[in-house]
Enzyme design. Structure first.
Site, PDB file in Angstrom:
ATOM      1  N   SER A 271       0.860  -1.184   0.000  1.00  0.00           N
ATOM      2  CA  SER A 271       0.000   0.000   0.000  1.00  0.00           C
ATOM      3  C   SER A 271       0.895   1.233   0.000  1.00  0.00           C
ATOM      4  O   SER A 271       2.080   1.151   0.359  1.00  0.00           O
ATOM      5  CB  SER A 271      -0.840  -0.017   1.281  1.00  0.00           C
ATOM      6  OG  SER A 271      -1.510   1.212   1.468  1.00  0.00           O
TER       7      SER A 271
ATOM      8  N   TYR B 113      -1.340  -0.504  10.705  1.00  0.00           N
ATOM      9  CA  TYR B 113      -1.452  -0.828   9.268  1.00  0.00           C
ATOM     10  C   TYR B 113      -0.130  -0.467   8.579  1.00  0.00           C
ATOM     11  O   TYR B 113       0.400  -1.244   7.786  1.00  0.00           O
ATOM     12  CB  TYR B 113      -2.630  -0.072   8.652  1.00  0.00           C
ATOM     13  CG  TYR B 113      -2.941  -0.456   7.212  1.00  0.00           C
ATOM     14  CD1 TYR B 113      -3.320  -1.752   6.867  1.00  0.00           C
ATOM     15  CD2 TYR B 113      -2.875   0.502   6.188  1.00  0.00           C
ATOM     16  CE1 TYR B 113      -3.610  -2.091   5.545  1.00  0.00           C
ATOM     17  CE2 TYR B 113      -3.171   0.177   4.875  1.00  0.00           C
ATOM     18  CZ  TYR B 113      -3.535  -1.119   4.553  1.00  0.00           C
ATOM     19  OH  TYR B 113      -3.826  -1.450   3.245  1.00  0.00           O
TER      20      TYR B 113
HETATM   21  N1  NAP Z   1      -8.618  -0.660  -1.197  1.00  0.00           N
HETATM   22  C1  NAP Z   1      -7.567   0.113  -1.026  1.00  0.00           C
HETATM   23  O1  NAP Z   1      -7.677   1.352  -0.988  1.00  0.00           O
HETATM   24  C2  NAP Z   1      -6.195  -0.489  -0.857  1.00  0.00           C
HETATM   25  C3  NAP Z   1      -5.096   0.375  -0.900  1.00  0.00           C
HETATM   26  C4  NAP Z   1      -3.831  -0.151  -0.707  1.00  0.00           C
HETATM   27  C5  NAP Z   1      -3.665  -1.493  -0.492  1.00  0.00           C
HETATM   28  N2  NAP Z   1      -4.748  -2.324  -0.446  1.00  0.00           N
HETATM   29  C6  NAP Z   1      -4.500  -3.735  -0.157  1.00  0.00           C
HETATM   30  O2  NAP Z   1      -5.119  -4.518  -1.145  1.00  0.00           O
HETATM   31  C7  NAP Z   1      -5.403  -5.820  -0.617  1.00  0.00           C
HETATM   32  C8  NAP Z   1      -6.817  -6.230  -1.015  1.00  0.00           C
HETATM   33  O3  NAP Z   1      -7.726  -5.358  -0.413  1.00  0.00           O
HETATM   34  P1  NAP Z   1      -9.069  -4.829  -1.112  1.00  0.00           P
HETATM   35  O4  NAP Z   1      -8.988  -3.364  -1.143  1.00  0.00           O
HETATM   36  O5  NAP Z   1      -9.348  -5.578  -2.356  1.00  0.00           O
HETATM   37  O6  NAP Z   1     -10.128  -5.173   0.048  1.00  0.00           O
HETATM   38  P2  NAP Z   1     -11.305  -6.236   0.191  1.00  0.00           P
HETATM   39  O7  NAP Z   1     -12.286  -6.054  -0.904  1.00  0.00           O
HETATM   40  O8  NAP Z   1     -11.767  -6.074   1.615  1.00  0.00           O
HETATM   41  O9  NAP Z   1     -10.573  -7.629  -0.001  1.00  0.00           O
HETATM   42  C9  NAP Z   1      -9.910  -8.314   1.018  1.00  0.00           C
HETATM   43  C10 NAP Z   1      -9.895  -9.785   0.676  1.00  0.00           C
HETATM   44  O10 NAP Z   1      -9.176 -10.493   1.683  1.00  0.00           O
HETATM   45  C11 NAP Z   1      -9.931 -11.646   2.039  1.00  0.00           C
HETATM   46  N3  NAP Z   1      -9.606 -12.066   3.393  1.00  0.00           N
HETATM   47  C12 NAP Z   1      -9.815 -11.384   4.550  1.00  0.00           C
HETATM   48  N4  NAP Z   1      -9.409 -12.119   5.591  1.00  0.00           N
HETATM   49  C13 NAP Z   1      -8.940 -13.293   5.082  1.00  0.00           C
HETATM   50  C14 NAP Z   1      -8.387 -14.458   5.661  1.00  0.00           C
HETATM   51  N5  NAP Z   1      -8.214 -14.555   6.996  1.00  0.00           N
HETATM   52  N6  NAP Z   1      -8.016 -15.483   4.864  1.00  0.00           N
HETATM   53  C15 NAP Z   1      -8.180 -15.381   3.519  1.00  0.00           C
HETATM   54  N7  NAP Z   1      -8.689 -14.292   2.909  1.00  0.00           N
HETATM   55  C16 NAP Z   1      -9.071 -13.257   3.692  1.00  0.00           C
HETATM   56  C17 NAP Z   1     -11.378 -11.183   1.900  1.00  0.00           C
HETATM   57  O11 NAP Z   1     -12.241 -12.287   1.697  1.00  0.00           O
HETATM   58  P3  NAP Z   1     -13.062 -13.088   2.811  1.00  0.00           P
HETATM   59  O12 NAP Z   1     -13.642 -12.059   3.752  1.00  0.00           O
HETATM   60  O13 NAP Z   1     -14.067 -13.816   1.995  1.00  0.00           O
HETATM   61  O14 NAP Z   1     -12.068 -14.003   3.443  1.00  0.00           O
HETATM   62  C18 NAP Z   1     -11.287 -10.382   0.614  1.00  0.00           C
HETATM   63  O15 NAP Z   1     -11.362 -11.242  -0.494  1.00  0.00           O
HETATM   64  C19 NAP Z   1      -5.157  -5.724   0.888  1.00  0.00           C
HETATM   65  O16 NAP Z   1      -3.902  -6.313   1.202  1.00  0.00           O
HETATM   66  C20 NAP Z   1      -5.112  -4.236   1.148  1.00  0.00           C
HETATM   67  O17 NAP Z   1      -4.327  -3.905   2.263  1.00  0.00           O
HETATM   68  C21 NAP Z   1      -6.004  -1.853  -0.642  1.00  0.00           C
END
Ligand code: NAP
Length: 255
Positions: free
Chosen positions: A150, A163
């Site tokens: 991130s 975080y």
């Molecule tokens: N959105 C942003 O602004 C942003 C910015 C920078 C970085 N990121 C990074 O991008 C990555 C993906 O995030 P996203 O934004 O796509 O959010 P998201 O839509 O909340 O996706 C998170 C995913 O992780 C899965 N997950 C959560 N706990 C888990 C566990 N214990 N075991 C296996 N899977 C698990 C969730 O599925 P289940 O609940 O079904 O398990 C979901 O598929 C993260 O690492 C986040 O830190 C996001």
């Protein structure tokens, strides 16, 4: 329509039931990879597998919680057993629970460290022998491990301390691992998105959500597809090109 850039390869995407992971799985399948999609919500994974199938791709749903080392290990093993190999790991599952450090609910810190750090490490550890093997014997003679960090892995701010800690850790781990395995043609890449429109922020307490929307309120966020594009770019480079790090902010995001 599929094209064949990744035909014959197998990818595993963690956190594929929503957001960036889901978009990355669809995109890698479109490039020709067979894709194992991992998360806890099996209904969402089954829907995704169906959609990838309708588009002419091949996918396997793996319901698992990667904070449990054994489940992470079994998921990697099932990918290899059922899809035949492992060329690409997208270590994406993560959680972002923001707010001040003073008086924070420690349970939120535990969730972030267990998933963003330990979950990612368990998947990397289980996948690496297969990635090294793929780099040796697969047609394209290179394999990819992509860790999703991130902007918070580059810049620390008041209100996102733990975080920041987890994502800075992912960055340090990625570059150490990169140096260890790059000579064997496993490319380790770090992707650092800014604000992306996904479910991620929604897990925060209401008072924290208010702060997040004050900070990012009016800016046009990235879409999960924008990050999937970056992932596809990284894994479709020629064998001698390793993209080590990609920082991607929405144009309107300053910090
Ligand atoms: N959105 C942003 O602004 C942003 C910015 C920078 C970085 N990121 C990074 O991008 C990555 C993906 O995030 P996203 O934004 O796509 O959010 P998201 O839509 O909340 O996706 C998170 C995913 O992780 C899965 N997950 C959560 N706990 C888990 C566990 N214990 N075991 C296996 N899977 C698990 C969730 O599925 P289940 O609940 O079904 O398990 C979901 O598929 C993260 O690492 C986040 O830190 C996001």
């Amino acid at each position: 329509m599929t094209n064949d850039t990744l035909t014959g390869t197998v990818a595993l995407v963690t956190g594929a039931s929503s957001g960036i992971g889901e978009a990355a799985a669809v995109r890698l399948a479109r490039e020709g990879a067979a894709v194992a999609v991992l998360a806890r919500r099996s209904d969402r994974l089954e829907g995704l597998v169906g959609r990838i199938g309708e588009q002419g791709g091949r996918a396997l749903a793996l319901t698992a919680d990667v904070t449990d080392e054994q489940q992470a290990r079994v998921a990697v093993a099932r990918t290899v057993e059922e899809l035949g190999r492992l060329d690409i790991l997208v270590n994406n599952a993560g959680v972002m629970l923001l707010g001040p450090i003073v008086d924070a609910p420690v349970e939120e810190w535990q969730r972030m460290v267990e998933l963003n750090v330990l979950g990612l490490l368990y998947c990397a550890h289980a996948a690496l022998p297969h990635l090294l093997a793929a780099a040796e014997d697969a047609d394209r003679r290179v394999a990819d491990l992509i860790n999703i960090s991130s902007v918070a892995g580059r810049v620390a701010r008041a209100g996102s301390g733990v975080y920041n800690l987890t994502k800075h850790g992912v960055g340090a781990f990625s570059d150490s691992l990169r140096q260890e395995v790059t000579g064997r043609h496993v490319r380790v890449a770090l992707v650092e998105p800014g604000a992306v429109e996904t479910e991620l922020a929604g897990h925060n307490r209401p008072e924290v959500l208010e702060q997040i929307s004050k900070r990012f309120g009016s800016i046009e966020r990235l879409t999960a597809d924008d990050i999937a594009d970056a992932i596809a770019y990284i894994v479709t480079r020629p064998r001698h090109v390793a993209v080590n790090e990609l920082l991607i902010r929405p144009t309107e995001q300053q910090g």
